[in-house]
Design an enzyme around this catalytic site. Structure first.
Site, PDB file in Angstrom:
ATOM      1  N   ARG A 147      -1.881  -5.301  -7.146  1.00  0.00           N
ATOM      2  CA  ARG A 147      -0.766  -6.085  -6.610  1.00  0.00           C
ATOM      3  C   ARG A 147      -1.337  -7.396  -6.088  1.00  0.00           C
ATOM      4  O   ARG A 147      -2.371  -7.411  -5.404  1.00  0.00           O
ATOM      5  CB  ARG A 147      -0.087  -5.313  -5.481  1.00  0.00           C
ATOM      6  CG  ARG A 147       1.167  -5.992  -4.977  1.00  0.00           C
ATOM      7  CD  ARG A 147       1.820  -5.200  -3.872  1.00  0.00           C
ATOM      8  NE  ARG A 147       1.406  -5.681  -2.572  1.00  0.00           N
ATOM      9  CZ  ARG A 147       2.145  -5.567  -1.455  1.00  0.00           C
ATOM     10  NH1 ARG A 147       3.331  -4.967  -1.498  1.00  0.00           N
ATOM     11  NH2 ARG A 147       1.707  -6.019  -0.302  1.00  0.00           N
ATOM     12  N   TYR A 159       3.993 -12.159   4.399  1.00  0.00           N
ATOM     13  CA  TYR A 159       4.006 -10.729   4.068  1.00  0.00           C
ATOM     14  C   TYR A 159       2.949 -10.412   2.988  1.00  0.00           C
ATOM     15  O   TYR A 159       2.846 -11.111   1.987  1.00  0.00           O
ATOM     16  CB  TYR A 159       5.390 -10.283   3.534  1.00  0.00           C
ATOM     17  CG  TYR A 159       5.262  -8.950   2.833  1.00  0.00           C
ATOM     18  CD1 TYR A 159       5.180  -7.781   3.573  1.00  0.00           C
ATOM     19  CD2 TYR A 159       5.102  -8.874   1.446  1.00  0.00           C
ATOM     20  CE1 TYR A 159       4.961  -6.557   2.955  1.00  0.00           C
ATOM     21  CE2 TYR A 159       4.884  -7.660   0.819  1.00  0.00           C
ATOM     22  CZ  TYR A 159       4.813  -6.511   1.579  1.00  0.00           C
ATOM     23  OH  TYR A 159       4.576  -5.304   0.963  1.00  0.00           O
ATOM     24  N   ASP A 217       5.246  -8.142  -5.021  1.00  0.00           N
ATOM     25  CA  ASP A 217       6.354  -7.700  -4.164  1.00  0.00           C
ATOM     26  C   ASP A 217       7.047  -8.924  -3.571  1.00  0.00           C
ATOM     27  O   ASP A 217       6.445  -9.670  -2.787  1.00  0.00           O
ATOM     28  CB  ASP A 217       5.775  -6.818  -3.041  1.00  0.00           C
ATOM     29  CG  ASP A 217       6.859  -6.097  -2.238  1.00  0.00           C
ATOM     30  OD1 ASP A 217       8.049  -6.459  -2.385  1.00  0.00           O
ATOM     31  OD2 ASP A 217       6.515  -5.168  -1.478  1.00  0.00           O
ATOM     32  N   HIS A 219       9.598  -8.664  -1.607  1.00  0.00           N
ATOM     33  CA  HIS A 219       9.991  -8.192  -0.284  1.00  0.00           C
ATOM     34  C   HIS A 219      11.360  -8.712   0.169  1.00  0.00           C
ATOM     35  O   HIS A 219      11.521  -9.213   1.280  1.00  0.00           O
ATOM     36  CB  HIS A 219       8.897  -8.502   0.755  1.00  0.00           C
ATOM     37  CG  HIS A 219       8.629  -7.340   1.656  1.00  0.00           C
ATOM     38  ND1 HIS A 219       9.157  -7.253   2.914  1.00  0.00           N
ATOM     39  CD2 HIS A 219       7.916  -6.205   1.475  1.00  0.00           C
ATOM     40  CE1 HIS A 219       8.760  -6.113   3.472  1.00  0.00           C
ATOM     41  NE2 HIS A 219       8.013  -5.459   2.620  1.00  0.00           N
ATOM     42  N   GLU A 243       8.728  -6.533  -7.622  1.00  0.00           N
ATOM     43  CA  GLU A 243       9.351  -5.549  -6.725  1.00  0.00           C
ATOM     44  C   GLU A 243      10.285  -6.223  -5.718  1.00  0.00           C
ATOM     45  O   GLU A 243       9.985  -7.330  -5.241  1.00  0.00           O
ATOM     46  CB  GLU A 243       8.226  -4.814  -5.986  1.00  0.00           C
ATOM     47  CG  GLU A 243       8.722  -3.816  -4.968  1.00  0.00           C
ATOM     48  CD  GLU A 243       7.598  -3.323  -4.057  1.00  0.00           C
ATOM     49  OE1 GLU A 243       6.414  -3.510  -4.414  1.00  0.00           O
ATOM     50  OE2 GLU A 243       7.911  -2.773  -2.998  1.00  0.00           O
ATOM     51  N   GLU A 269      12.135   1.096  -2.023  1.00  0.00           N
ATOM     52  CA  GLU A 269      11.353   1.670  -0.916  1.00  0.00           C
ATOM     53  C   GLU A 269      12.196   1.858   0.344  1.00  0.00           C
ATOM     54  O   GLU A 269      11.870   2.697   1.180  1.00  0.00           O
ATOM     55  CB  GLU A 269      10.104   0.835  -0.624  1.00  0.00           C
ATOM     56  CG  GLU A 269      10.401  -0.517  -0.024  1.00  0.00           C
ATOM     57  CD  GLU A 269       9.149  -1.354   0.206  1.00  0.00           C
ATOM     58  OE1 GLU A 269       8.236  -1.311  -0.625  1.00  0.00           O
ATOM     59  OE2 GLU A 269       9.108  -2.062   1.227  1.00  0.00           O
ATOM     60  N   ARG A 290      11.180   3.107  -6.561  1.00  0.00           N
ATOM     61  CA  ARG A 290      10.145   2.855  -5.553  1.00  0.00           C
ATOM     62  C   ARG A 290      10.234   3.728  -4.298  1.00  0.00           C
ATOM     63  O   ARG A 290       9.535   3.465  -3.323  1.00  0.00           O
ATOM     64  CB  ARG A 290      10.247   1.383  -5.122  1.00  0.00           C
ATOM     65  CG  ARG A 290       9.631   0.421  -6.071  1.00  0.00           C
ATOM     66  CD  ARG A 290       8.131   0.499  -6.043  1.00  0.00           C
ATOM     67  NE  ARG A 290       7.573  -0.103  -4.844  1.00  0.00           N
ATOM     68  CZ  ARG A 290       6.480   0.341  -4.227  1.00  0.00           C
ATOM     69  NH1 ARG A 290       5.853   1.408  -4.652  1.00  0.00           N
ATOM     70  NH2 ARG A 290       6.021  -0.274  -3.167  1.00  0.00           N
ATOM     71  N   GLU A 346       1.523   3.491  -5.780  1.00  0.00           N
ATOM     72  CA  GLU A 346       0.933   2.542  -4.825  1.00  0.00           C
ATOM     73  C   GLU A 346      -0.096   3.270  -3.965  1.00  0.00           C
ATOM     74  O   GLU A 346       0.148   4.390  -3.505  1.00  0.00           O
ATOM     75  CB  GLU A 346       2.041   1.973  -3.938  1.00  0.00           C
ATOM     76  CG  GLU A 346       1.543   0.943  -2.931  1.00  0.00           C
ATOM     77  CD  GLU A 346       2.669   0.374  -2.076  1.00  0.00           C
ATOM     78  OE1 GLU A 346       3.719   1.041  -1.950  1.00  0.00           O
ATOM     79  OE2 GLU A 346       2.508  -0.729  -1.547  1.00  0.00           O
ATOM     80  N   TRP A 409      12.851  -9.838   6.019  1.00  0.00           N
ATOM     81  CA  TRP A 409      11.391  -9.819   6.104  1.00  0.00           C
ATOM     82  C   TRP A 409      10.819  -9.106   4.892  1.00  0.00           C
ATOM     83  O   TRP A 409      11.329  -8.114   4.440  1.00  0.00           O
ATOM     84  CB  TRP A 409      10.908  -9.100   7.363  1.00  0.00           C
ATOM     85  CG  TRP A 409       9.391  -9.107   7.398  1.00  0.00           C
ATOM     86  CD1 TRP A 409       8.574 -10.164   7.659  1.00  0.00           C
ATOM     87  CD2 TRP A 409       8.520  -7.990   7.122  1.00  0.00           C
ATOM     88  NE1 TRP A 409       7.254  -9.796   7.570  1.00  0.00           N
ATOM     89  CE2 TRP A 409       7.193  -8.464   7.236  1.00  0.00           C
ATOM     90  CE3 TRP A 409       8.748  -6.648   6.777  1.00  0.00           C
ATOM     91  CZ2 TRP A 409       6.071  -7.646   7.019  1.00  0.00           C
ATOM     92  CZ3 TRP A 409       7.653  -5.832   6.569  1.00  0.00           C
ATOM     93  CH2 TRP A 409       6.320  -6.332   6.694  1.00  0.00           C
TER      94      TRP A 409
HETATM   95  O1  KDG Z   1       6.953  -0.460   6.765  1.00  0.00           O
HETATM   96  C1  KDG Z   1       7.194  -1.427   5.806  1.00  0.00           C
HETATM   97  C2  KDG Z   1       6.244  -1.263   4.656  1.00  0.00           C
HETATM   98  O2  KDG Z   1       6.274   0.044   4.188  1.00  0.00           O
HETATM   99  C3  KDG Z   1       6.547  -2.206   3.516  1.00  0.00           C
HETATM  100  O3  KDG Z   1       6.537  -3.517   3.970  1.00  0.00           O
HETATM  101  C4  KDG Z   1       5.509  -1.997   2.433  1.00  0.00           C
HETATM  102  O4  KDG Z   1       6.731  -3.358   0.910  1.00  0.00           O
HETATM  103  C5  KDG Z   1       5.869  -2.553   1.115  1.00  0.00           C
HETATM  104  C6  KDG Z   1       5.117  -2.037  -0.046  1.00  0.00           C
HETATM  105  O5  KDG Z   1       5.495  -2.396  -1.153  1.00  0.00           O
HETATM  106  O6  KDG Z   1       4.180  -1.294   0.167  1.00  0.00           O
HETATM  107 MG    MG Z   2       7.390  -3.241  -1.149  1.00  0.00          MG
END
Ligand code: KDG
Ligand code: MG
Length: 409
Positions: A147, A159, A217, A219, A243, A269, A290, A346, A409
């Site tokens: 990643r 992030y 990611d 995010h 992602e 996720e 995910r 992951e 975030w």
């Molecule tokens: O607690 C938040 C995390 O699990 C997250 O930010 C992790 O986005 C994430 C990832 O892809 O691992």
């Molecule tokens: Mg993620």
């Protein structure tokens, strides 16, 4: 075999973990991960105050019935707190069942479909040279899929990017190092990110060639049209996946992205139910699921979700950051090994302190993870070590745009 006791252990070996341990009347124990980053105590209370009293005396072998009892019986179903609690019970009961059978859990799920689960590691750098070093370090550690996250010119902490190069190519750990009673605030600028990211992937492909699987990611930070544009601009770099391009709860947003780009998409996720996926799977709007065992209702629910995804040719990419405990990670690995539609896993290795508390048996060799053949999940909790790391409040950061507007975030 009845449930004799169930206890919740909250421990913080560098970050907070919530673990449920169920013990049967003949002394067999099972573990389940109930960690919900930044909301740990809500799950602890849900379990201690509302779930444990319902478990005592129940038949420990009736996993499906217990799942339905906790899910339907509460009336107030779904949601991250509820589903993390249900997941922990479910996973602990599977651990017990597999220990009683004298088999690793994956055998009860149908046996191995592969020799190991391809894992991706997290490379990051505040700038491109630091990122390239981090990719090299991950390749040296044995990762075969990477990643890629970088800083964005003009922004501070971003992030997924390690705050320093600690000599191991930098280690990003979702904020435990910045613990404080209030979340830290990070500034975000999507147009700057969109301008920068294609240049990052161009540099990574130029350095490492076309074959290395690369992931990214987003995010949750883009609008659908911004995500569509990013997917299109990354097509020359052949990503394994993009992602969480948009905030995950808007399933219809993926229609728009899909119309514009062939970059594979992964999401889920923050989902906690198969119902969060019905549009995405039914219309084939994503390529990878995910979710984690920890947040989506346990082994039982995750197996059903992955079987539904398989109907549409969609594969797994289970969430495995460090805020999934080694117990949640082990549960994921048993599923990864067993299901036919495995995609990738992951893997952010846990810290030595975490591995003092959770005695694991899973292994990482030549880019692949294996849950081991230890009966059950293959993880035990060391209570003495756990007591040495008391809970500390810690929160994920909050994003604000340059004008102060709260952003995802
Ligand atoms: O607690 C938040 C995390 O699990 C997250 O930010 C992790 O986005 C994430 C990832 O892809 O691992
Ligand atoms: Mg993620």
């Amino acid at each position: 075999m009845r449930i004799h006791s169930a206890e919740v252990v909250v421990t913080s070996p560098g970050r907070n973990f919530v673990t449920l341990r169920i013990t049967t009347d003949d002394g067999v124990t099972g573990l389940g991960d109930a960690t919900l980053n930044g909301r740990e105590m809500a799950v602890r209370s849900y379990l201690e105050d509302h779930v444990v009293p319902l478990l005592l005396g129940r038949d420990a072998s009736r996993i499906e019935d217990t799942w339905q009892y906790l899910y339907r019986g509460a009336y107030w179903r779904r949601g991250p707190v509820t589903m993390a609690a249900v997941a922990a019970v479910d996973t602990a009961l599977w651990d017990i069942k597999a220990k009683c059978a004298g088999m690793p859990l994956y055998q009860l799920l149908g046996g191995a479909s592969r020799t190991g689960a391809l894992a991706y590691g997290h490379a990051s750098g505040r700038d491109v040279p630091e990122l390239l070093d981090s990719v090299r370090a991950h390749l040296d550690q044995g990762f075969r899929a990477i990643r890629v996250q970088t800083g964005v010119p003009g922004l501070g902490t971003v992030y997924g990017v390690a705050a320093s190069d600690a000599g191991d190519g930098g280690r990003y750990d979702h904020e435990p190092a910045r613990r404080r009673p209030l979340p830290v605030v990070e500034t975000w600028d999507t147009p700057a990110y969109l301008r920068h990211l294609p240049t990052v992937f161009e540099a990574v492909r130029a350095e490492f060639g076309p074959e290395l699987p690369l992931l990214h990611d987003g995010h949750h930070r883009m609008t659908p049209i911004q995500a569509a544009r990013l997917g299109k601009s990354l097509e020359p770099y052949d990503l394994f996946w993009l992602e969480d391009a948009t905030p995950a709860e808007d399933q219809a947003a993926l229609r728009l992205i899909r119309q514009h780009t062939t970059t594979p998409l992964a999401i889920g996720e923050v989902f906690n139910s198969v119902h969060d996926y019905t549009t995405l799977l039914g219309e084939r709007l994503i390529d990878y699921v995910r979710s984690s065992v920890t947040h989506a209702g346990g082994v039982t629910a995750m197996r059903k979700l992955l079987d539904l995804a398989a109907v549409y040719g969609i594969r797994s990419g289970l969430h495995g950051p460090t805020d999934i405990s080694p117990v949640g990670m082990a549960a994921a690995l048993h599923l990864d090994l067993a299901v036919h539609n495995f995609g990738i896993q992951e893997y952010m290795p846990h810290t030595p302190a975490t591995l003092e508390v959770f005695r694991t048996s899973f292994r990482f060799e030549d880019g692949l993870l294996h849950p081991s053949d230890t009966p059950g999940l293959g993880v035990e909790l060391d209570d003495t070590a756990a007591r040495g790391f008391p809970y500390e409040p810690a929160y994920l950061p909050v994003s604000r745009l340059r004008d102060g507007t709260v952003h995802d975030w």
